[in-house]
Design a protein around this motif. Structure first.
Motif, PDB file in Angstrom:
ATOM      1  N   SER A   1       0.833  -1.200   0.000  1.00 37.64           N
ATOM      2  CA  SER A   1       0.000   0.000   0.000  1.00 37.64           C
ATOM      3  C   SER A   1       0.870   1.254   0.000  1.00 37.64           C
ATOM      4  CB  SER A   1      -0.913   0.017   1.237  1.00 37.64           C
ATOM      5  OG  SER A   1      -1.573   1.256   1.358  1.00 37.64           O
ATOM      6  N   ARG A   2       0.424   2.284  -0.713  1.00 43.27           N
ATOM      7  CA  ARG A   2       1.172   3.545  -0.750  1.00 43.27           C
ATOM      8  C   ARG A   2       1.364   4.140   0.645  1.00 43.27           C
ATOM      9  NH1 ARG A   2      -1.434   4.064  -5.823  1.00 43.27           N
ATOM     10  NH2 ARG A   2       0.100   4.445  -7.483  1.00 43.27           N
TER      11      ARG A   2
ATOM     12  N   GLU B   1       2.971  -0.280  -6.139  1.00 44.32           N
ATOM     13  CA  GLU B   1       2.166   0.472  -5.187  1.00 44.32           C
ATOM     14  C   GLU B   1       0.692   0.248  -5.467  1.00 44.32           C
ATOM     15  OE1 GLU B   1       3.250   4.608  -5.022  1.00 44.32           O
ATOM     16  OE2 GLU B   1       5.285   4.158  -5.692  1.00 44.32           O
TER      17      GLU B   1
ATOM     18  N   LEU C   1       4.815   3.013   2.430  1.00 49.85           N
ATOM     19  CA  LEU C   1       6.144   3.251   1.863  1.00 49.85           C
ATOM     20  C   LEU C   1       6.912   4.176   2.803  1.00 49.85           C
ATOM     21  CD1 LEU C   1       5.170   3.679  -1.888  1.00 49.85           C
ATOM     22  CD2 LEU C   1       6.107   1.655  -0.766  1.00 49.85           C
TER      23      LEU C   1
END
Length: 465
Positions: free
Chosen positions: A176-177, A202, A180
Protein backbone atom coordinates in the motif's frame (compact mmCIF):
# COMPACT_ATOMS: atom_id res chain seq x y z
CA UNK A 1 59.39 36.98 14.98
CA UNK A 2 59.69 33.84 17.09
CA UNK A 3 62.12 33.84 19.98
CA UNK A 4 63.86 30.48 19.61
CA UNK A 5 64.85 30.72 23.25
CA UNK A 6 61.20 30.01 24.10
CA UNK A 7 61.22 26.85 21.99
CA UNK A 8 64.48 25.73 23.57
CA UNK A 9 62.87 25.99 27.01
CA UNK A 10 60.50 23.14 26.18
CA UNK A 11 61.46 19.95 28.06
CA UNK A 12 62.43 16.85 26.09
CA UNK A 13 60.28 13.75 25.93
CA UNK A 14 62.80 11.88 28.10
CA UNK A 15 62.67 14.61 30.75
CA UNK A 16 58.91 14.40 30.88
CA UNK A 17 58.88 10.60 31.06
CA UNK A 18 61.14 10.72 34.13
CA UNK A 19 58.63 12.77 36.15
CA UNK A 20 56.87 10.87 38.93
CA UNK A 21 53.44 11.40 37.36
CA UNK A 22 54.32 10.09 33.90
CA UNK A 23 56.41 7.24 35.33
CA UNK A 24 53.31 6.13 37.19
CA UNK A 25 51.16 6.45 34.06
CA UNK A 26 53.64 4.36 32.05
CA UNK A 27 53.19 1.60 34.61
CA UNK A 28 49.41 1.85 34.30
CA UNK A 29 48.92 2.37 30.57
CA UNK A 30 52.21 1.51 28.84
CA UNK A 31 54.98 3.61 27.35
CA UNK A 32 53.43 3.91 23.88
CA UNK A 33 50.30 5.65 25.18
CA UNK A 34 52.26 8.09 27.35
CA UNK A 35 54.83 8.95 24.68
CA UNK A 36 52.07 9.58 22.15
CA UNK A 37 50.30 11.97 24.51
CA UNK A 38 53.59 13.70 25.42
CA UNK A 39 54.44 14.31 21.78
CA UNK A 40 50.95 15.66 21.09
CA UNK A 41 51.20 18.08 24.04
CA UNK A 42 54.65 19.36 23.01
CA UNK A 43 53.47 19.77 19.41
CA UNK A 44 50.51 21.81 20.65
CA UNK A 45 52.79 24.13 22.65
CA UNK A 46 55.15 24.56 19.67
CA UNK A 47 52.20 25.50 17.45
CA UNK A 48 51.07 28.07 20.01
CA UNK A 49 54.54 29.63 19.99
CA UNK A 50 54.77 29.69 16.20
CA UNK A 51 51.23 30.98 15.69
CA UNK A 52 51.55 33.84 18.19
CA UNK A 53 55.14 34.69 17.39
CA UNK A 54 55.75 34.67 21.11
CA UNK A 55 58.79 36.65 22.27
CA UNK A 56 58.43 35.40 25.83
CA UNK A 57 56.91 32.55 27.77
CA UNK A 58 54.02 34.73 28.97
CA UNK A 59 50.76 32.77 28.80
CA UNK A 60 52.51 29.53 27.87
CA UNK A 61 52.71 26.33 29.93
CA UNK A 62 56.43 25.55 30.03
CA UNK A 63 57.04 24.09 33.47
CA UNK A 64 57.75 20.35 33.45
CA UNK A 65 55.18 19.55 36.13
CA UNK A 66 52.47 21.59 34.40
CA UNK A 67 53.14 19.95 31.05
CA UNK A 68 53.10 16.52 32.71
CA UNK A 69 49.70 17.26 34.25
CA UNK A 70 48.34 18.31 30.84
CA UNK A 71 49.68 15.07 29.38
CA UNK A 72 47.97 13.09 32.15
CA UNK A 73 44.68 14.88 31.43
CA UNK A 74 45.07 14.12 27.74
CA UNK A 75 45.67 10.43 28.47
CA UNK A 76 42.49 10.28 30.55
CA UNK A 77 40.51 11.74 27.66
CA UNK A 78 42.14 9.43 25.10
CA UNK A 79 41.43 6.31 27.11
CA UNK A 80 37.90 7.21 28.07
CA UNK A 81 35.42 5.00 26.13
CA UNK A 82 33.24 6.96 23.75
CA UNK A 83 30.30 4.66 24.54
CA UNK A 84 29.21 5.64 28.04
CA UNK A 85 26.36 4.66 30.36
CA UNK A 86 23.99 7.59 30.80
CA UNK A 87 20.97 8.49 32.90
CA UNK A 88 17.84 8.82 30.78
CA UNK A 89 15.56 11.36 32.47
CA UNK A 90 13.61 12.16 29.29
CA UNK A 91 10.64 9.87 29.97
CA UNK A 92 11.15 8.19 26.57
CA UNK A 93 11.32 4.50 27.42
CA UNK A 94 12.75 3.08 24.18
CA UNK A 95 15.02 5.98 23.27
CA UNK A 96 16.68 5.23 19.92
CA UNK A 97 19.53 7.70 20.50
CA UNK A 98 20.18 6.33 23.97
CA UNK A 99 20.43 2.65 23.05
CA UNK A 100 16.77 1.61 22.88
CA UNK A 101 15.66 -1.14 25.26
CA UNK A 102 17.49 -1.79 28.52
CA UNK A 103 18.19 -5.48 29.08
CA UNK A 104 16.94 -7.52 32.00
CA UNK A 105 19.22 -8.81 34.73
CA UNK A 106 18.66 -12.32 33.41
CA UNK A 107 19.77 -11.23 29.92
CA UNK A 108 22.89 -9.49 31.25
CA UNK A 109 23.91 -12.58 33.19
CA UNK A 110 23.40 -14.73 30.09
CA UNK A 111 25.54 -12.36 28.00
CA UNK A 112 28.33 -12.44 30.58
CA UNK A 113 28.28 -16.24 30.70
CA UNK A 114 28.35 -16.50 26.89
CA UNK A 115 31.27 -14.07 26.71
CA UNK A 116 33.26 -15.67 29.53
CA UNK A 117 33.46 -19.28 28.36
CA UNK A 118 33.29 -21.47 25.29
CA UNK A 119 29.74 -22.44 24.39
CA UNK A 120 27.76 -24.80 22.19
CA UNK A 121 26.93 -21.94 19.81
CA UNK A 122 27.15 -24.17 16.75
CA UNK A 123 27.73 -27.58 18.32
CA UNK A 124 25.19 -30.37 18.84
CA UNK A 125 26.11 -31.83 22.22
CA UNK A 126 23.97 -34.95 21.81
CA UNK A 127 25.16 -35.82 18.30
CA UNK A 128 28.74 -34.67 18.87
CA UNK A 129 28.94 -32.70 15.63
CA UNK A 130 28.38 -29.24 14.22
CA UNK A 131 24.99 -27.74 14.92
CA UNK A 132 23.11 -24.52 14.15
CA UNK A 133 23.29 -21.28 16.08
CA UNK A 134 19.65 -20.57 15.21
CA UNK A 135 18.22 -23.28 17.46
CA UNK A 136 18.93 -21.20 20.56
CA UNK A 137 16.03 -18.85 19.83
CA UNK A 138 13.89 -20.78 17.34
CA UNK A 139 12.07 -23.06 19.75
CA UNK A 140 11.19 -20.23 22.13
CA UNK A 141 9.95 -17.97 19.33
CA UNK A 142 7.77 -20.77 17.99
CA UNK A 143 6.31 -21.54 21.41
CA UNK A 144 5.53 -17.88 22.07
CA UNK A 145 4.07 -17.00 18.67
CA UNK A 146 2.71 -20.24 17.23
CA UNK A 147 5.02 -20.03 14.20
CA UNK A 148 6.22 -23.22 12.53
CA UNK A 149 9.82 -22.02 12.40
CA UNK A 150 11.99 -18.97 13.08
CA UNK A 151 15.39 -17.45 12.40
CA UNK A 152 17.18 -14.44 13.87
CA UNK A 153 19.34 -11.85 12.09
CA UNK A 154 21.08 -8.72 13.33
CA UNK A 155 18.20 -6.22 12.96
CA UNK A 156 14.76 -5.84 11.46
CA UNK A 157 16.02 -4.00 8.36
CA UNK A 158 18.26 -7.00 7.67
CA UNK A 159 15.27 -9.29 8.18
CA UNK A 160 13.34 -7.33 5.57
CA UNK A 161 16.22 -7.37 3.06
CA UNK A 162 16.78 -11.09 3.57
CA UNK A 163 13.11 -11.95 3.06
CA UNK A 164 12.72 -9.80 -0.05
CA UNK A 165 16.01 -11.00 -1.56
CA UNK A 166 15.10 -14.64 -0.99
CA UNK A 167 11.41 -14.60 -1.82
CA UNK A 168 10.89 -11.78 -4.32
CA UNK A 169 14.07 -11.01 -6.26
CA UNK A 170 13.09 -10.22 -9.85
CA UNK A 171 9.39 -10.41 -8.98
CA UNK A 172 6.65 -8.00 -7.95
CA UNK A 173 5.91 -7.07 -4.36
CA UNK A 174 2.56 -5.40 -3.67
CA UNK A 175 2.43 -2.78 -0.92
CA UNK A 176 0.00 0.00 0.00
CA UNK A 177 1.17 3.54 -0.75
CA UNK A 178 0.53 4.44 2.88
CA UNK A 179 3.21 1.96 3.94
CA UNK A 180 6.14 3.25 1.86
CA UNK A 181 7.76 4.45 5.06
CA UNK A 182 11.16 5.62 6.19
CA UNK A 183 12.25 3.32 8.99
CA UNK A 184 14.95 5.54 10.48
CA UNK A 185 18.43 6.64 9.54
CA UNK A 186 17.16 7.63 6.09
CA UNK A 187 16.38 4.04 5.07
CA UNK A 188 13.17 3.79 3.11
CA UNK A 189 11.08 0.80 2.11
CA UNK A 190 11.27 1.52 -1.68
CA UNK A 191 15.08 1.74 -1.49
CA UNK A 192 15.35 -1.46 0.52
CA UNK A 193 13.10 -3.16 -2.00
CA UNK A 194 15.24 -1.91 -4.88
CA UNK A 195 18.42 -3.23 -3.23
CA UNK A 196 16.81 -6.63 -2.77
CA UNK A 197 16.02 -6.88 -6.49
CA UNK A 198 12.26 -6.94 -5.92
CA UNK A 199 9.93 -4.86 -8.07
CA UNK A 200 7.75 -2.43 -6.13
CA UNK A 201 4.06 -2.27 -7.03
CA UNK A 202 2.17 0.47 -5.19
CA UNK A 203 -1.52 -0.13 -4.56
CA UNK A 204 -4.28 2.11 -3.24
CA UNK A 205 -3.73 5.69 -2.11
CA UNK A 206 -1.95 7.40 0.74
CA UNK A 207 -4.94 7.39 3.05
CA UNK A 208 -7.27 4.67 1.69
CA UNK A 209 -6.36 1.24 0.37
CA UNK A 210 -8.85 -1.59 -0.15
CA UNK A 211 -8.52 -5.32 -0.64
CA UNK A 212 -9.63 -4.99 -4.27
CA UNK A 213 -6.66 -2.68 -4.90
CA UNK A 214 -4.35 -5.61 -4.18
CA UNK A 215 -6.45 -8.04 -6.18
CA UNK A 216 -6.52 -5.70 -9.18
CA UNK A 217 -2.71 -5.53 -9.33
CA UNK A 218 -2.06 -9.21 -8.63
CA UNK A 219 -0.41 -11.11 -11.47
CA UNK A 220 0.25 -14.69 -10.31
CA UNK A 221 2.96 -15.14 -12.95
CA UNK A 222 5.15 -12.29 -11.65
CA UNK A 223 3.67 -11.29 -8.26
CA UNK A 224 5.21 -13.35 -5.47
CA UNK A 225 4.61 -11.37 -2.30
CA UNK A 226 2.19 -9.01 -0.55
CA UNK A 227 3.98 -6.88 2.05
CA UNK A 228 2.21 -5.17 4.93
CA UNK A 229 4.38 -2.66 6.82
CA UNK A 230 2.84 -1.73 10.16
CA UNK A 231 2.63 2.00 10.97
CA UNK A 232 4.78 1.53 14.05
CA UNK A 233 6.40 4.96 13.99
CA UNK A 234 3.63 7.21 12.63
CA UNK A 235 -0.16 7.52 12.41
CA UNK A 236 -2.56 8.38 9.61
CA UNK A 237 -5.87 9.60 10.98
CA UNK A 238 -9.13 10.86 9.54
CA UNK A 239 -10.52 9.57 6.25
CA UNK A 240 -8.53 6.32 6.14
CA UNK A 241 -8.87 2.64 5.39
CA UNK A 242 -6.60 -0.39 5.12
CA UNK A 243 -7.54 -4.06 4.90
CA UNK A 244 -6.83 -6.13 8.00
CA UNK A 245 -3.94 -8.54 8.07
CA UNK A 246 -6.31 -11.55 8.10
CA UNK A 247 -7.91 -10.26 4.88
CA UNK A 248 -4.51 -9.97 3.21
CA UNK A 249 -3.56 -13.46 4.41
CA UNK A 250 -6.75 -14.90 2.94
CA UNK A 251 -6.13 -13.06 -0.36
CA UNK A 252 -2.63 -14.47 -0.52
CA UNK A 253 -3.83 -18.02 0.02
CA UNK A 254 -6.53 -17.55 -2.63
CA UNK A 255 -3.93 -16.62 -5.27
CA UNK A 256 -0.94 -18.61 -3.98
CA UNK A 257 0.96 -15.44 -3.01
CA UNK A 258 3.20 -15.13 0.07
CA UNK A 259 1.97 -12.57 2.60
CA UNK A 260 4.59 -10.92 4.78
CA UNK A 261 3.94 -8.68 7.79
CA UNK A 262 6.71 -6.31 8.87
CA UNK A 263 5.61 -5.36 12.39
CA UNK A 264 8.68 -3.25 13.19
CA UNK A 265 8.35 -2.76 16.94
CA UNK A 266 6.88 -6.24 17.40
CA UNK A 267 5.37 -7.01 20.80
CA UNK A 268 4.40 -10.26 22.48
CA UNK A 269 2.22 -8.52 25.09
CA UNK A 270 -1.05 -6.67 24.72
CA UNK A 271 -0.47 -2.97 25.32
CA UNK A 272 -4.07 -2.01 26.13
CA UNK A 273 -4.04 -2.99 29.86
CA UNK A 274 -1.47 -0.21 30.37
CA UNK A 275 -3.70 2.53 28.99
CA UNK A 276 -2.11 2.43 25.55
CA UNK A 277 -3.61 1.82 22.13
CA UNK A 278 -3.51 -1.71 20.82
CA UNK A 279 -0.21 -2.60 19.18
CA UNK A 280 -0.47 -5.66 16.90
CA UNK A 281 1.29 -8.64 18.45
CA UNK A 282 3.46 -11.12 16.59
CA UNK A 283 1.22 -14.01 17.54
CA UNK A 284 -1.85 -12.19 16.16
CA UNK A 285 -0.24 -12.01 12.73
CA UNK A 286 0.78 -15.68 12.84
CA UNK A 287 -2.71 -16.75 13.92
CA UNK A 288 -4.21 -14.61 11.13
CA UNK A 289 -2.48 -16.85 8.61
CA UNK A 290 0.44 -14.62 7.56
CA UNK A 291 3.25 -16.61 5.96
CA UNK A 292 6.16 -14.63 7.37
CA UNK A 293 6.43 -12.00 10.13
CA UNK A 294 9.40 -9.77 10.97
CA UNK A 295 10.00 -7.67 14.10
CA UNK A 296 12.73 -5.97 16.12
CA UNK A 297 14.25 -7.51 19.21
CA UNK A 298 15.22 -4.29 20.97
CA UNK A 299 11.97 -2.34 20.94
CA UNK A 300 8.79 -3.51 22.68
CA UNK A 301 10.21 -7.01 23.04
CA UNK A 302 12.80 -5.48 25.36
CA UNK A 303 15.72 -7.62 24.23
CA UNK A 304 18.96 -7.06 22.29
CA UNK A 305 19.17 -5.61 18.80
CA UNK A 306 17.98 -8.36 16.47
CA UNK A 307 15.66 -9.02 13.57
CA UNK A 308 13.14 -11.77 14.34
CA UNK A 309 11.72 -13.73 11.40
CA UNK A 310 8.89 -16.17 12.12
CA UNK A 311 6.59 -18.13 9.86
CA UNK A 312 6.19 -21.19 7.68
CA UNK A 313 8.87 -23.83 7.97
CA UNK A 314 9.47 -24.09 4.21
CA UNK A 315 10.00 -20.33 3.90
CA UNK A 316 12.36 -20.13 6.88
CA UNK A 317 14.36 -23.01 5.35
CA UNK A 318 14.83 -20.96 2.16
CA UNK A 319 15.99 -17.96 4.16
CA UNK A 320 18.61 -20.05 5.94
CA UNK A 321 20.11 -21.11 2.61
CA UNK A 322 20.46 -17.58 1.21
CA UNK A 323 24.07 -16.22 1.15
CA UNK A 324 22.97 -13.06 3.02
CA UNK A 325 22.13 -15.08 6.12
CA UNK A 326 25.83 -15.20 7.00
CA UNK A 327 26.28 -11.46 6.50
CA UNK A 328 23.29 -10.81 8.75
CA UNK A 329 23.89 -13.46 11.38
CA UNK A 330 23.85 -12.68 15.09
CA UNK A 331 26.64 -13.46 17.52
CA UNK A 332 26.58 -15.56 20.68
CA UNK A 333 26.16 -12.53 22.96
CA UNK A 334 23.00 -11.45 21.15
CA UNK A 335 21.58 -14.96 21.11
CA UNK A 336 22.27 -15.37 24.83
CA UNK A 337 20.44 -12.12 25.67
CA UNK A 338 17.56 -12.90 23.32
CA UNK A 339 17.09 -16.40 24.71
CA UNK A 340 17.07 -15.06 28.29
CA UNK A 341 14.54 -12.37 27.35
CA UNK A 342 12.25 -14.87 25.64
CA UNK A 343 12.41 -17.18 28.64
CA UNK A 344 11.00 -14.36 30.78
CA UNK A 345 8.01 -14.20 28.43
CA UNK A 346 7.59 -17.98 28.48
CA UNK A 347 7.47 -17.90 32.27
CA UNK A 348 5.04 -14.93 32.29
CA UNK A 349 7.64 -12.76 34.01
CA UNK A 350 8.18 -10.10 31.33
CA UNK A 351 6.33 -7.35 33.20
CA UNK A 352 8.41 -7.88 36.35
CA UNK A 353 11.75 -8.66 34.68
CA UNK A 354 12.04 -6.80 31.36
CA UNK A 355 12.88 -3.10 31.95
CA UNK A 356 10.75 -1.83 29.04
CA UNK A 357 7.65 -3.41 30.55
CA UNK A 358 8.64 -2.51 34.10
CA UNK A 359 8.71 1.14 33.02
CA UNK A 360 5.47 0.92 31.05
CA UNK A 361 3.72 -0.73 34.01
CA UNK A 362 5.16 1.62 36.65
CA UNK A 363 2.32 3.11 38.71
CA UNK A 364 1.93 6.85 39.04
CA UNK A 365 2.17 6.85 42.86
CA UNK A 366 5.62 5.22 42.79
CA UNK A 367 6.77 7.79 40.25
CA UNK A 368 5.32 10.61 42.35
CA UNK A 369 7.15 9.46 45.48
CA UNK A 370 10.51 9.51 43.68
CA UNK A 371 9.83 12.90 42.14
CA UNK A 372 8.93 14.27 45.61
CA UNK A 373 12.17 12.89 47.01
CA UNK A 374 14.13 14.61 44.23
CA UNK A 375 12.27 17.85 44.96
CA UNK A 376 13.17 17.66 48.65
CA UNK A 377 16.85 17.13 47.81
CA UNK A 378 16.82 20.08 45.42
CA UNK A 379 15.20 22.37 48.00
CA UNK A 380 18.04 21.63 50.42
CA UNK A 381 20.49 23.32 48.06
CA UNK A 382 18.18 26.26 47.37
CA UNK A 383 17.07 25.06 43.94
CA UNK A 384 13.46 25.83 43.11
CA UNK A 385 11.72 22.78 41.65
CA UNK A 386 8.15 21.53 41.50
CA UNK A 387 6.58 18.14 40.86
CA UNK A 388 4.27 18.53 37.87
CA UNK A 389 1.95 16.41 35.77
CA UNK A 390 3.65 15.27 32.55
CA UNK A 391 3.67 12.48 30.00
CA UNK A 392 6.13 9.70 29.23
CA UNK A 393 6.26 8.04 25.81
CA UNK A 394 7.16 4.53 24.71
CA UNK A 395 9.42 5.75 21.87
CA UNK A 396 11.63 3.67 19.58
CA UNK A 397 9.20 3.82 16.69
CA UNK A 398 6.47 2.23 18.78
CA UNK A 399 2.94 3.40 19.60
CA UNK A 400 3.14 6.83 17.93
CA UNK A 401 1.13 9.51 19.68
CA UNK A 402 0.56 7.37 22.76
CA UNK A 403 1.45 8.78 26.16
CA UNK A 404 1.69 7.51 29.72
CA UNK A 405 0.75 9.93 32.53
CA UNK A 406 3.73 10.61 34.77
CA UNK A 407 5.06 12.97 37.42
CA UNK A 408 8.16 14.97 36.55
CA UNK A 409 10.46 17.29 38.44
CA UNK A 410 10.41 20.74 36.83
CA UNK A 411 13.53 22.73 37.76
CA UNK A 412 13.37 26.49 37.33
CA UNK A 413 16.62 28.04 36.13
CA UNK A 414 17.67 31.20 34.31
CA UNK A 415 19.27 29.18 31.51
CA UNK A 416 17.69 25.77 30.87
CA UNK A 417 19.99 25.19 27.89
CA UNK A 418 23.10 25.72 30.00
CA UNK A 419 21.68 23.58 32.81
CA UNK A 420 20.92 20.64 30.50
CA UNK A 421 24.33 20.97 28.84
CA UNK A 422 26.03 20.74 32.23
CA UNK A 423 23.93 17.66 32.99
CA UNK A 424 25.08 16.10 29.71
CA UNK A 425 28.73 16.82 30.53
CA UNK A 426 28.44 15.20 33.94
CA UNK A 427 29.88 11.77 34.71
CA UNK A 428 27.63 9.88 34.19
CA UNK A 429 25.83 12.14 31.68
CA UNK A 430 22.20 12.98 32.48
CA UNK A 431 19.85 13.56 29.55
CA UNK A 432 16.86 15.76 30.35
CA UNK A 433 14.19 17.74 28.47
CA UNK A 434 13.19 21.39 28.47
CA UNK A 435 9.52 22.29 28.70
CA UNK A 436 7.95 25.67 29.52
CA UNK A 437 11.44 27.03 30.16
CA UNK A 438 12.01 24.42 32.90
CA UNK A 439 14.39 21.47 33.01
CA UNK A 440 12.21 18.34 33.20
CA UNK A 441 13.35 15.11 34.88
CA UNK A 442 11.02 12.08 34.55
CA UNK A 443 11.58 9.29 37.13
CA UNK A 444 9.90 6.68 34.91
CA UNK A 445 13.05 6.15 32.84
CA UNK A 446 15.60 6.69 35.60
CA UNK A 447 16.64 3.47 37.31
CA UNK A 448 16.20 3.56 41.08
CA UNK A 449 19.90 2.88 41.60
CA UNK A 450 20.70 6.00 39.53
CA UNK A 451 18.93 8.44 41.86
CA UNK A 452 22.07 9.38 43.81
CA UNK A 453 24.08 10.01 40.63
CA UNK A 454 21.31 12.16 39.18
CA UNK A 455 20.98 14.27 42.31
CA UNK A 456 24.77 14.58 42.57
CA UNK A 457 24.83 15.93 39.02
CA UNK A 458 22.16 18.52 39.88
CA UNK A 459 23.99 19.61 43.03
CA UNK A 460 27.25 19.95 41.11
CA UNK A 461 25.65 22.48 38.75
CA UNK A 462 24.36 24.63 41.62
CA UNK A 463 27.39 24.17 43.88
CA UNK A 464 30.38 23.16 41.70
CA UNK A 465 32.75 23.42 44.66
Amino acid sequence: MVNHEVLRKLPSIDTLLRTDLLTKLIGEHGKTVVIGAARAELDKIRRQILQTGAMSNQGLVLHVDDISQNIANQIRVRLRPTLQPIINATGVIIHTNLGRALLSRRAKIAMHEAASAYSNLEYDLEAGRRGSRYIHAESLLCQLTGAESAVVVNNNAAALVLCLSTLAKGHEVLISRSQLVEIGGGFRIPEIMHQSGAKLVEVGSTNRTYLHDYETHLNPSISTLILRVHHSNFKIIGFTHEPGIAELAALGKKHGIIVMDDLGSGTLLDTTPFGLAHEPTIQESIHAGVDIVTASGDKLLGGPQAGLIMGQKAIIAKLRKHPLIRAFRVDKITLAALQATLLAYLENKAITEVPVWQMIALDIETINLRARYWQKQCSQIGLHAEVVDAYSTVGGGSLPGQQLPTKALAIETNSPDTFTKNLRLNTPPVIACIENNCVMLDPRTVLAEQDDDLLRAVRKIEHPY
